[in-house]
Design a protein around this motif. Structure first.
Motif, mmCIF file in Angstrom:
data_model
loop_
_atom_site.group_PDB
_atom_site.id
_atom_site.type_symbol
_atom_site.label_atom_id
_atom_site.label_comp_id
_atom_site.label_asym_id
_atom_site.label_seq_id
_atom_site.Cartn_x
_atom_site.Cartn_y
_atom_site.Cartn_z
ATOM 1 N N ALA A 43 -7.061 22.107 54.501
ATOM 2 C CA ALA A 43 -7.717 22.938 53.493
ATOM 3 C C ALA A 43 -9.066 22.310 53.226
ATOM 4 O O ALA A 43 -9.186 21.074 53.204
ATOM 5 C CB ALA A 43 -6.883 22.971 52.217
ATOM 6 N N GLY A 44 -10.083 23.128 53.038
ATOM 7 C CA GLY A 44 -11.392 22.557 52.787
ATOM 8 C C GLY A 44 -12.421 23.597 52.418
ATOM 9 O O GLY A 44 -12.088 24.722 52.044
ATOM 10 N N TRP A 45 -13.669 23.179 52.547
ATOM 11 C CA TRP A 45 -14.808 24.009 52.181
ATOM 12 C C TRP A 45 -15.835 24.028 53.308
ATOM 13 O O TRP A 45 -15.958 23.056 54.042
ATOM 14 C CB TRP A 45 -15.489 23.442 50.928
ATOM 15 C CG TRP A 45 -14.690 23.686 49.688
ATOM 16 C CD1 TRP A 45 -13.770 22.836 49.117
ATOM 17 C CD2 TRP A 45 -14.710 24.840 48.867
ATOM 18 N NE1 TRP A 45 -13.234 23.408 48.000
ATOM 19 C CE2 TRP A 45 -13.799 24.640 47.813
ATOM 20 C CE3 TRP A 45 -15.430 26.040 48.918
ATOM 21 C CZ2 TRP A 45 -13.579 25.588 46.821
ATOM 22 C CZ3 TRP A 45 -15.214 26.987 47.923
ATOM 23 C CH2 TRP A 45 -14.292 26.753 46.886
ATOM 24 N N VAL A 46 -16.561 25.129 53.389
ATOM 25 C CA VAL A 46 -17.651 25.283 54.347
ATOM 26 C C VAL A 46 -18.912 25.630 53.559
ATOM 27 O O VAL A 46 -18.890 26.536 52.715
ATOM 28 C CB VAL A 46 -17.345 26.400 55.365
ATOM 29 C CG1 VAL A 46 -18.561 26.687 56.233
ATOM 30 C CG2 VAL A 46 -16.137 26.035 56.213
ATOM 31 N N HIS A 98 -4.952 17.483 54.381
ATOM 32 C CA HIS A 98 -4.235 17.714 55.642
ATOM 33 C C HIS A 98 -2.944 18.462 55.311
ATOM 34 O O HIS A 98 -2.072 17.927 54.630
ATOM 35 C CB HIS A 98 -3.935 16.375 56.320
ATOM 36 C CG HIS A 98 -3.368 16.516 57.679
ATOM 37 N ND1 HIS A 98 -2.026 16.499 57.933
ATOM 38 C CD2 HIS A 98 -3.981 16.688 58.874
ATOM 39 C CE1 HIS A 98 -1.821 16.645 59.226
ATOM 40 N NE2 HIS A 98 -3.004 16.767 59.822
ATOM 41 N N LEU A 99 -2.833 19.693 55.773
ATOM 42 C CA LEU A 99 -1.687 20.533 55.440
ATOM 43 C C LEU A 99 -0.507 20.325 56.380
ATOM 44 O O LEU A 99 0.640 20.343 55.955
ATOM 45 C CB LEU A 99 -2.093 22.007 55.445
ATOM 46 C CG LEU A 99 -3.269 22.390 54.540
ATOM 47 C CD1 LEU A 99 -3.554 23.878 54.641
ATOM 48 C CD2 LEU A 99 -2.995 21.981 53.093
ATOM 49 N N ARG A 100 -0.814 20.160 57.665
ATOM 50 C CA ARG A 100 0.260 19.973 58.652
ATOM 51 C C ARG A 100 -0.349 19.553 59.979
ATOM 52 O O ARG A 100 -1.540 19.700 60.212
ATOM 53 C CB ARG A 100 1.089 21.248 58.835
ATOM 54 C CG ARG A 100 0.311 22.404 59.444
ATOM 55 C CD ARG A 100 1.216 23.598 59.737
ATOM 56 N NE ARG A 100 0.466 24.743 60.197
ATOM 57 C CZ ARG A 100 0.104 24.972 61.458
ATOM 58 N NH1 ARG A 100 0.439 24.107 62.406
ATOM 59 N NH2 ARG A 100 -0.571 26.055 61.789
ATOM 60 N N ASP A 101 0.501 19.028 60.850
ATOM 61 C CA ASP A 101 0.078 18.698 62.214
ATOM 62 C C ASP A 101 -0.034 19.977 63.027
ATOM 63 O O ASP A 101 0.565 21.003 62.689
ATOM 64 C CB ASP A 101 1.088 17.756 62.879
ATOM 65 C CG ASP A 101 1.084 16.375 62.253
ATOM 66 O OD1 ASP A 101 0.055 15.980 61.662
ATOM 67 O OD2 ASP A 101 2.120 15.692 62.342
ATOM 68 N N GLN A 102 -0.765 19.892 64.127
ATOM 69 C CA GLN A 102 -0.807 21.032 65.046
ATOM 70 C C GLN A 102 0.544 21.150 65.733
ATOM 71 O O GLN A 102 1.223 20.152 65.977
ATOM 72 C CB GLN A 102 -1.904 20.840 66.091
ATOM 73 C CG GLN A 102 -3.281 21.056 65.524
ATOM 74 C CD GLN A 102 -4.236 21.604 66.558
ATOM 75 O OE1 GLN A 102 -4.198 21.237 67.720
ATOM 76 N NE2 GLN A 102 -5.105 22.494 66.125
#
Length: 150
Positions: A43-46, A98-102
């Motif tokens: 999750a983040g911002w651009v 970090h929400l989850r691994d690929q």
């Protein structure tokens, strides 16, 4: 103190698979192909070139569902509640949580379900972590991952 990874890069054309799945992404090539920032969904911002900030669900990695371990390491940002063309625009991307691994999914439907969950989680995270609280991101080489704290 919250920690962020920040990447500045120019949006490149990709294979348009995200758009086909209903989740268009802004693709930024990463200089770091070894993984100084963990692969996975964030999750983040651009920040766009005009200075506006847009919440995002961001994937970092080799796209294992389609390329296995052989894919080029890439940052793909899905800007939430955004429509428009970002090609050739230089963005700054903050990876905040970090929400989850690929994962490698067995079908496009399974991947779509995971992406919907990622977007819901990223939306909640960005509501709790507004762009006004982001650490300053100075200019850096395109595609370089940097670690920042607030």
């Amino acid at each position: 103190m919250p920690e962020y990874f920040v990447v500045r890069g120019t949006v490149e054309s990709g294979d348009k698979r995200g758009r086909e799945l209903g989740f268009p992404t802004a693709n930024i090539a990463l200089r770091d192909q070894d993984g100084s920032v963990g692969d996975g969904v964030w999750a983040g911002w651009v920040r766009r070139a005009d200075g506006t900030h847009v919440p995002a669900a961001i994937s970092v990695g080799r796209r294992p569902t389609y390329y296995g371990a052989d894919g080029y390491r890439l940052l793909e940002a899905h800007l939430l509640d955004f429509t428009g063309d970002l090609y050739d625009e230089t963005l700054v991307v903050w990876l905040g949580s970090h929400l989850r691994d690929q994962e490698k999914y067995s079908s496009a439907e399974d991947l779509i379900t995971a992406l919907k969950n990622d977007i819901a989680t990223a939306t909640q995270w960005t509501l709790a972590h507004p762009a006004t609280a982001l650490p300053a991101a100075e200019d850096s080489p395109l595609g370089e991952v940097r670690r920042l704290t607030t």
